[in-house]
Enzyme design. Structure first.
Site, PDB file in Angstrom:
ATOM      1  N   TYR A   1      52.108  -3.374  43.871  1.00 16.60           N
ATOM      2  CA  TYR A   1      52.376  -2.276  42.943  1.00 16.60           C
ATOM      3  C   TYR A   1      51.107  -1.534  42.529  1.00 16.60           C
ATOM      4  O   TYR A   1      51.134  -0.734  41.608  1.00 16.60           O
ATOM      5  CB  TYR A   1      53.100  -2.805  41.701  1.00 16.60           C
ATOM      6  CG  TYR A   1      54.503  -3.334  41.976  1.00 16.60           C
ATOM      7  CD1 TYR A   1      55.506  -2.482  42.420  1.00 16.60           C
ATOM      8  CD2 TYR A   1      54.811  -4.683  41.790  1.00 16.60           C
ATOM      9  CE1 TYR A   1      56.800  -2.959  42.669  1.00 16.60           C
ATOM     10  CE2 TYR A   1      56.094  -5.168  42.035  1.00 16.60           C
ATOM     11  CZ  TYR A   1      57.080  -4.296  42.469  1.00 16.60           C
ATOM     12  OH  TYR A   1      58.345  -4.775  42.706  1.00 16.60           O
TER      13      TYR A   1
ATOM     14  N   ASP B   1      57.185 -15.489  41.308  1.00 18.88           N
ATOM     15  CA  ASP B   1      56.834 -16.081  42.602  1.00 18.88           C
ATOM     16  C   ASP B   1      55.392 -16.548  42.669  1.00 18.88           C
ATOM     17  O   ASP B   1      55.107 -17.582  43.259  1.00 18.88           O
ATOM     18  CB  ASP B   1      57.082 -15.065  43.728  1.00 18.88           C
ATOM     19  CG  ASP B   1      58.562 -14.830  43.933  1.00 18.88           C
ATOM     20  OD1 ASP B   1      59.346 -15.741  43.616  1.00 18.88           O
ATOM     21  OD2 ASP B   1      58.927 -13.745  44.405  1.00 18.88           O
TER      22      ASP B   1
ATOM     23  N   HIS C   1      50.608  -5.355  51.439  1.00 19.85           N
ATOM     24  CA  HIS C   1      52.021  -5.153  51.202  1.00 19.85           C
ATOM     25  C   HIS C   1      52.308  -4.207  50.062  1.00 19.85           C
ATOM     26  O   HIS C   1      51.470  -3.926  49.213  1.00 19.85           O
ATOM     27  CB  HIS C   1      52.767  -6.471  51.045  1.00 19.85           C
ATOM     28  CG  HIS C   1      52.581  -7.129  49.716  1.00 19.85           C
ATOM     29  ND1 HIS C   1      53.562  -7.167  48.759  1.00 19.85           N
ATOM     30  CD2 HIS C   1      51.535  -7.766  49.205  1.00 19.85           C
ATOM     31  CE1 HIS C   1      53.108  -7.796  47.708  1.00 19.85           C
ATOM     32  NE2 HIS C   1      51.888  -8.171  47.935  1.00 19.85           N
TER      33      HIS C   1
ATOM     34  N   TYR D   1      63.332  -0.270  40.094  1.00 21.46           N
ATOM     35  CA  TYR D   1      63.046  -0.811  38.756  1.00 21.46           C
ATOM     36  C   TYR D   1      61.557  -0.755  38.427  1.00 21.46           C
ATOM     37  O   TYR D   1      61.182  -0.869  37.263  1.00 21.46           O
ATOM     38  CB  TYR D   1      63.580  -2.246  38.639  1.00 21.46           C
ATOM     39  CG  TYR D   1      62.589  -3.372  38.863  1.00 21.46           C
ATOM     40  CD1 TYR D   1      62.274  -3.806  40.143  1.00 21.46           C
ATOM     41  CD2 TYR D   1      61.978  -4.005  37.786  1.00 21.46           C
ATOM     42  CE1 TYR D   1      61.369  -4.838  40.339  1.00 21.46           C
ATOM     43  CE2 TYR D   1      61.068  -5.042  37.975  1.00 21.46           C
ATOM     44  CZ  TYR D   1      60.766  -5.451  39.259  1.00 21.46           C
ATOM     45  OH  TYR D   1      59.864  -6.466  39.444  1.00 21.46           O
ATOM     46  N   ARG D   2      60.707  -0.528  39.417  1.00 18.88           N
ATOM     47  CA  ARG D   2      59.255  -0.635  39.234  1.00 18.88           C
ATOM     48  C   ARG D   2      58.634  -0.110  40.517  1.00 18.88           C
ATOM     49  O   ARG D   2      59.258  -0.184  41.567  1.00 18.88           O
ATOM     50  CB  ARG D   2      58.949  -2.118  39.061  1.00 18.88           C
ATOM     51  CG  ARG D   2      57.508  -2.508  38.962  1.00 18.88           C
ATOM     52  CD  ARG D   2      57.461  -4.025  38.816  1.00 18.88           C
ATOM     53  NE  ARG D   2      56.122  -4.526  38.602  1.00 18.88           N
ATOM     54  CZ  ARG D   2      55.828  -5.811  38.460  1.00 18.88           C
ATOM     55  NH1 ARG D   2      56.763  -6.719  38.508  1.00 18.88           N
ATOM     56  NH2 ARG D   2      54.593  -6.204  38.259  1.00 18.88           N
TER      57      ARG D   2
END
Ligand code: ADP
Length: 538
Positions: free
Chosen positions: A108, A170, A400, A481-482
């Site tokens: 993110y 996680d 990623h 959502y984000r």
């Protein structure tokens, strides 16, 4: 260091002269100490570091050039008064700041700011105390630098882990505050009773030094409109401490897995999940994982194939057979004393095992030494780990990016969302890797886009892919959502119901609380009036 030895950064904050920047830095040094200010010197390469030893001024999984989302400097305050002084200074110099806690927001944007040249405020370096663990009330009060690992270690060391469990995501290296303010899965934002002062505080004590109200951490709402939420995914303030509810030891625990053999079992599985989750027969947030996510946690792609094109259905069947897994694999746990667990298991098996070919496993039924079920068994009882980092190594130089649309817990919706995203991944030349995390009434569908971060052509493709999926999903009425910094404008723009009513409210609040527009401008698509939005959107 005197002003004259302050190097100029790779990128200055917008509209700030070199001289003003140097004065800002020397003033910041006098507030937090020279050792807590780092200017991003263009002489030094932008090293990504590692997950645990992360870079602090750029995104370690950059999807644009590494030096696009880059800070000019990073400042690490040592306490609340220093946070306040730095924010005052930023207002005086109109320098944008970007607060972060541990800065492991991988997928993110990491620690990187939205506006190049912003000054990063690293809260986690010096403000990392566990202020309280309350056994009776089952909560902890923590500073920004407290990670899942550090709270867990503390509970183990003090013997409190017998009584209290934490809800971990996680990866255990993230901060509790960073994950909660980004609305990471499973968290309650901090509480509102704190506005009622505790009697007996001596007069004249600064707010952050006063003894708080005894019910502060127990009742979330206080009185009047509930404003706590405005500090999540926002650019309205800096969170300096937060309470988190801990889970009392439930008196028994058992993780399990159910495998499903066919790719198109998805719809039937999800329709089984919905009633069980709403009735709380499924007590926690279970996950339904695509075969390639589990395959990638075990090995890189090269272990299974020589191909560097997307794997076919037949390839995936072969991998599933080799790993003794399904094309979809469901991981959950039951909590409570034995009779309760037995009753829940009966209902869970009765529902899922009607799907042809499905198989039920406990961790001891699995042959592999440490498979995904063993990893999930730790995570679902609040033991933090780094196991899930491994899927990033699916391809060499794996970077990623997360694409995370919300889905209804409905077979038809899940199947369509899977179909749309899988097709685009294939079109872009990537494997689909993903998982559904089941909330009470929604699913967070997490698509894990893995790309070679040293290959500009792959970065271009992954950007095309995620921008296209945002559009495709919006066209179906699905939102995320984000998101990563690079997608914040595009996604905010999909939440445009009723002539952008939400954004208009967000901008009104932003401009009222932050008239100089210095706090994380552009975060989640909210630009202050001091920025020409048209020029900044990506
Ligand atoms: P983590 O702690 O999980 O590694 P980060 O520290 O990278 O996460 O934080 C993720 C994002 O959350 C940041 O980029 C920032 O937007 C926001 N954030 C994190 N900590 C704070 C804080 N203390 N105050 C305000 N916003 C924060």
């Amino acid at each position: 260091a005197s002003t004259t030895t302050t190097p100029l950064p790779r990128r200055l904050p917008p509209n700030v002269t070199p001289e003003a920047f140097q004065t800002f830095i020397s003033r910041a040094q006098s507030i937090v100490g020279v050792e807590n200010v780092t200017v991003v010197d263009p002489q030094n390469p932008l090293d990504d570091g590692t997950y645990m030893d992360n870079c602090k001024a750029h995104d370690m999984h950059a999807v644009y050039e590494r030096d696009y989302f880059v800070a000019s400097a990073v400042v690490a305050p040592r306490g609340v008064p220093e946070v306040q002084a730095i924010v005052k200074l930023a207002n005086e110099f109109v320098v944008p700041v970007w607060p972060f806690s541990a800065g492991r927001n991988v997928g993110y944007g990491g620690t990187a700011p939205r506006v190049p040249g912003s000054v990063g405020i690293e809260l986690g370096k010096n403000m990392n105390k566990i202020l309280e663990v309350n056994v009776e009330g089952a909560y902890a009060l923590v500073e920004p630098g407290v990670t899942y690992f550090s709270l867990y270690d503390h509970l183990v060391k003090t013997g409190l882990r017998e009584h209290l469990w934490i809800d971990v995501p996680d990866l255990g290296g993230g901060s509790i505050i960073g994950n909660a303010v980004e609305r990471g899965v499973g968290y309650t934002p901090y509480g509102g009773m704190g506005a009622l002062p505790e009697p007996g505080n001596p007069p004249g004590l600064a707010a952050h030094e006063q003894k708080p109200n005894k019910a502060w951490q127990l009742f979330n709402y206080g009185f009047g409109p509930y404003n706590d939420g405005i500090f999540t995914q926002s650019n309205l303030g800096i969170v300096v401490k937060m309470g988190i509810w801990l889970m009392p030891n439930p008196g028994g625990y058992q993780a399990y897995m159910i495998t499903f053999p066919r790719d198109d079992d998805l719809s039937a599985i999800v329709d089984k999940i919905r009633p069980l989750r709403l009735q709380m027969v499924l007590q926690n947030v279970p996950t339904l994982r695509h075969i390639l996510l589990d395959a990638a946690v075990h090995n890189p792609k090269s272990h299974y194939t020589d191909k560097n094109t997307p794997l076919t259905e037949a390839d995936m069947d072969e991998i599933a057979a080799k790993l003794n897994l399904g094309r979809w694999n469901f991981y959950g746990a039951v909590y409570g004393p034995e009779p309760i667990r037995a009753a829940l298991f009966e209902a869970i098996k009765a529902a899922f095992l009607t799907i042809p070919g499905s198989k039920f496993y406990l961790p001891e039924d699995r042959k592999e030494e440490r498979g995904v079920l063993h990893m999930r068994s730790d995570t679902l009882q609040g033991i933090p780990s780094l196991d899930e980092l491994k899927w990033v190594d699916w391809i060499p130089n794996g970077g990623h990016l997360f694409f995370s649309p919300i889905a209804k817990i409905s077979g038809a919706d899940a199947a369509l969302q899977y179909e749309v995203t899988k097709r685009r991944c294939r079109e872009a030349g990537f494997d689909f890797i993903g998982t559904f995390l089941v909330g009470m009434r929604d699913m967070h569908h997490i698509v894990c886009l893995v790309f070679d971060r040293e290959d500009p052509e792959q970065r271009l493709r992954v950007r095309w892919l995620i921008r296209t999926m945002v559009k495709d999903c919006a066209a179906q009425g699905w939102g995320e959502y984000r998101t990563h910094l690079a997608l914040m404008d595009q996604i905010a723009n999909t939440y445009n119901f009723n002539d952008n009513a939400l954004m208009k409210l967000n901008e009104t609040i932003k401009n009222a609380l932050d008239p100089n527009g210095i706090m994380a401008p552009g975060k989640n698509g909210v630009w202050p009036a001091t920025y020409d939005k048209e020029q900044w959107v990506l």
